[in-house]
Scaffold this active site. Structure first.
Site, PDB file in Angstrom:
ATOM      1  N   HIS A 165      52.103 122.462  26.451  1.00  0.00           N
ATOM      2  CA  HIS A 165      50.809 122.254  25.777  1.00  0.00           C
ATOM      3  C   HIS A 165      50.304 123.506  25.073  1.00  0.00           C
ATOM      4  CE1 HIS A 165      49.695 118.261  27.601  1.00  0.00           C
ATOM      5  NE2 HIS A 165      50.751 118.579  28.322  1.00  0.00           N
ATOM      6  N   ASP A 374      45.918 129.259  20.085  1.00  0.00           N
ATOM      7  CA  ASP A 374      45.604 128.036  20.828  1.00  0.00           C
ATOM      8  C   ASP A 374      46.702 127.023  20.545  1.00  0.00           C
ATOM      9  OD1 ASP A 374      44.219 126.107  22.296  1.00  0.00           O
ATOM     10  OD2 ASP A 374      42.296 126.579  21.361  1.00  0.00           O
TER      11      ASP A 374
HETATM   12  C1  G6P Z   1      44.950 124.374  29.162  1.00  0.00           C
HETATM   13  C2  G6P Z   1      46.332 124.157  29.764  1.00  0.00           C
HETATM   14  C3  G6P Z   1      46.289 123.094  30.848  1.00  0.00           C
HETATM   15  C4  G6P Z   1      45.202 123.416  31.859  1.00  0.00           C
HETATM   16  C5  G6P Z   1      43.851 123.578  31.165  1.00  0.00           C
HETATM   17  C6  G6P Z   1      42.719 123.957  32.125  1.00  0.00           C
HETATM   18  O1  G6P Z   1      44.580 123.287  28.406  1.00  0.00           O
HETATM   19  O2  G6P Z   1      47.258 123.820  28.753  1.00  0.00           O
HETATM   20  O3  G6P Z   1      47.538 123.028  31.507  1.00  0.00           O
HETATM   21  O4  G6P Z   1      45.130 122.423  32.842  1.00  0.00           O
HETATM   22  O5  G6P Z   1      43.978 124.589  30.184  1.00  0.00           O
HETATM   23  O6  G6P Z   1      43.045 125.090  32.866  1.00  0.00           O
HETATM   24  P1  G6P Z   1      43.149 125.066  34.448  1.00  0.00           P
HETATM   25  O7  G6P Z   1      43.751 126.376  34.812  1.00  0.00           O
HETATM   26  O8  G6P Z   1      41.736 124.920  34.941  1.00  0.00           O
HETATM   27  O9  G6P Z   1      44.002 123.894  34.860  1.00  0.00           O
END
Ligand code: G6P
Length: 472
Positions: A165, A374
């Site tokens: 992602h 990003d």
């Molecule tokens: C980004 C990453 C995700 C992640 C999200 C929130 O979008 O690509 O994999 O889940 O951030 O971050 P966190 O560490 O809270 O899961």
């Protein structure tokens, strides 16, 4: 290894639910946390027998698998030490900054790597136990780069997809990673590897040529043993229609008007919405806004910036440092340019429900997405989907994956403060006809290319039904 009973298994660091507490009998209590991924995959999960393997978001005992809304949820347990070393450490102190072009310096610790291997193996074991013979398994994101190969070692019968992602960096940066070969080998356990942009796929292909025992032709990688892996771009999206409908609800539209009133009916409302993350360029944005006020090019009391910064990864040092800096800067701007009863920056260190976000998008004349790097930036797409009135201007960083698709936004290089200031002014002053023309074009793209299409595109390619993926 004996197989499980699920034909479609998603493996992600997070489950689509959060652990919120413990019941009296000691069992964990969960609350749904509806993200974009689950919206896209829920129909696929219910149509096939679907299971989701992930961490419930809090350390300690995870409890047994359970069924929720047509999905089988399989919690993976992380101890306090795992959270520190695998999640906060290797995932968010090493890989996240490395993959975002070293905006802050990544740290390389062997103990973090050991935890990362250990936890990736745990996810692979859990997925292997759930998947039926010949099932499709879709592994998500940078926290689980080793899962594809480890899963294949356990279950060669599976079809394995991996989607990254976040950006994939150029080789000059990626090659800093002491465990770069293991990471490439880990990902190459998949049959199909998806990225947000063609440039990310190209960077990965180059890393494969340099490090793996692999040769590439277009988006096809031939690995040792005669297997082939395909890599390409599959830009993710949002539930565009769902978001548009939400923003069309009378209560949400009324709330948007109320927000403008509460802000003092300024001529211009600018909006920023981000996780509080150093990749988002929040400081650059604040610098531009404050200079525009100081220059007198934006009138004090006629322009307001609303900055929603949702709390994120707060125990990681770079994040707590960023919070201090952002809050200091907001305080300075309001101190320098505010008056009794008026402040130019409304800073909200909170998360809001989707309805409130939709109302904020409708209330905002100009949306500022100034990310320094990003993978995609879904906020940009949400803003566009919410603007069923075909009004509003999106200022969008070239360094966000969304810039490949949203070419009718006002594109900026956020490092260029003078250029970004000029772009913000242009957005503020843009004539109505031009705003509508651009927003209509943006909306066409976002409505047509929604998250359902993204998931279907990836899964079709994984099943071998689609043409060669777009590898640039
Ligand atoms: C980004 C990453 C995700 C992640 C999200 C929130 O979008 O690509 O994999 O889940 O951030 O971050 P966190 O560490 O809270 O899961």
């Amino acid at each position: 290894m004996p197989s499980g009973q699920y034909d479609f298994v998603v493996v992600a660091n997070r489950l689509p639910v959060d652990r919120v507490g413990t019941a009296e009998d000691g069992s964990p209590q969960y609350e749904t946390s509806p993200g974009g991924l689950v919206t896209a995959l829920a129909p696929v999960m219910t149509a096939h027998r679907g299971a989701w393997v992930g961490w419930p978001g809090a350390p300690g005992e995870a409890g047994e698998p359970f069924d929720s809304e047509g999905m089988h949820l399989v919690p993976v347990e992380l101890s306090h030490e795992d959270v520190e070393d695998y999640y906060e450490g290797m995932s968010n102190g090493t890989l996240w900054p490395l993959f975002h072009d070293v905006i802050v310096a990544p740290e390389y610790h062997r103990s973090w790597w050991d935890a990362y291997e250990r936890v990736n193996q745990r996810f692979a074991d859990a997925a292997a136990a759930q998947a039926a013979q010949g099932a499709t398994v879709w592994v998500q994101d940078y926290q689980l780069l080793l899962v594809p190969a480890r899963l294949r070692a356990l279950r060669p019968d599976l079809k394995i997809g991996f989607f990254n992602h976040i950006p994939f960096p150029g080789y000059e940066i990626f090659s800093q990673l002491p465990w770069r070969s293991q990471v490439v080998e880990g990902v190459l356990g998949a049959d199909l590897v998806g990225f947000q942009r063609r440039g990310d796929a190209a960077n990965f292909l180059r890393a494969c040529r340099r490090l793996g025992d692999a040769s590439t032709k277009g988006g096809t990688i031939s690995v040792a043993g005669g297997r082939t892996v395909r890599a390409g771009a599959f830009p993710i999206s949002i539930d565009s229609r769902g978001f548009e409908e939400l923003a069309s609800a009378p209560e949400v539209m009324a709330r948007a008007e109320q927000i403008r009133k509460e802000l003092g009916d300024p001529d211009t409302v600018l909006l920023g919405v981000d996780r509080l993350d150093y990749t988002k360029g929040i400081r650059h944005r604040l610098t531009c806004f404050s200079e525009l006020l100081a220059d007198g090019r934006l009138g004090t009391e006629s322009a307001v910036l609303v900055q929603v910064a949702s709390p994120s990864r707060e125990r990681v040092r770079a994040y707590s440092d960023l919070r201090d800096e952002v809050e200091l800067t907001v305080g300075r701007i309001n101190g320098d340019h505010g008056t009794v009863g008026f402040q130019p920056v409304h800073y909200l260190h909170q998360s809001f429900p989707r309805e409130e976000m939709a109302a904020l998008y409708l209330a905002a004349d100009v949306m500022l997405v100034t990310a320094l790097r990003d993978g995609m930036n879904l906020v940009a797409k949400e803003y566009v989907a919410a603007r069923h009135d075909s009004d509003g201007v999106l200022v969008l960083s070239e360094f966000a994956g969304a810039a490949d698709e949203l070419t009718q936004a006002v594109l900026i290089n956020p490092h260029d403060i003078a250029g970004t200031k000029a772009a913000v002014l242009r957005a503020v002053q843009m004539p109505r006809d031009e705003r509508r023309r651009r927003m209509r074009a943006l909306r066409r793209r976002v409505v047509e290319h929604d998250v359902e299409r993204w998931a279907a595109g990836f899964l079709d390619a994984l099943a071998g039904h689609a043409d060669q993926p777009d590898a640039g």
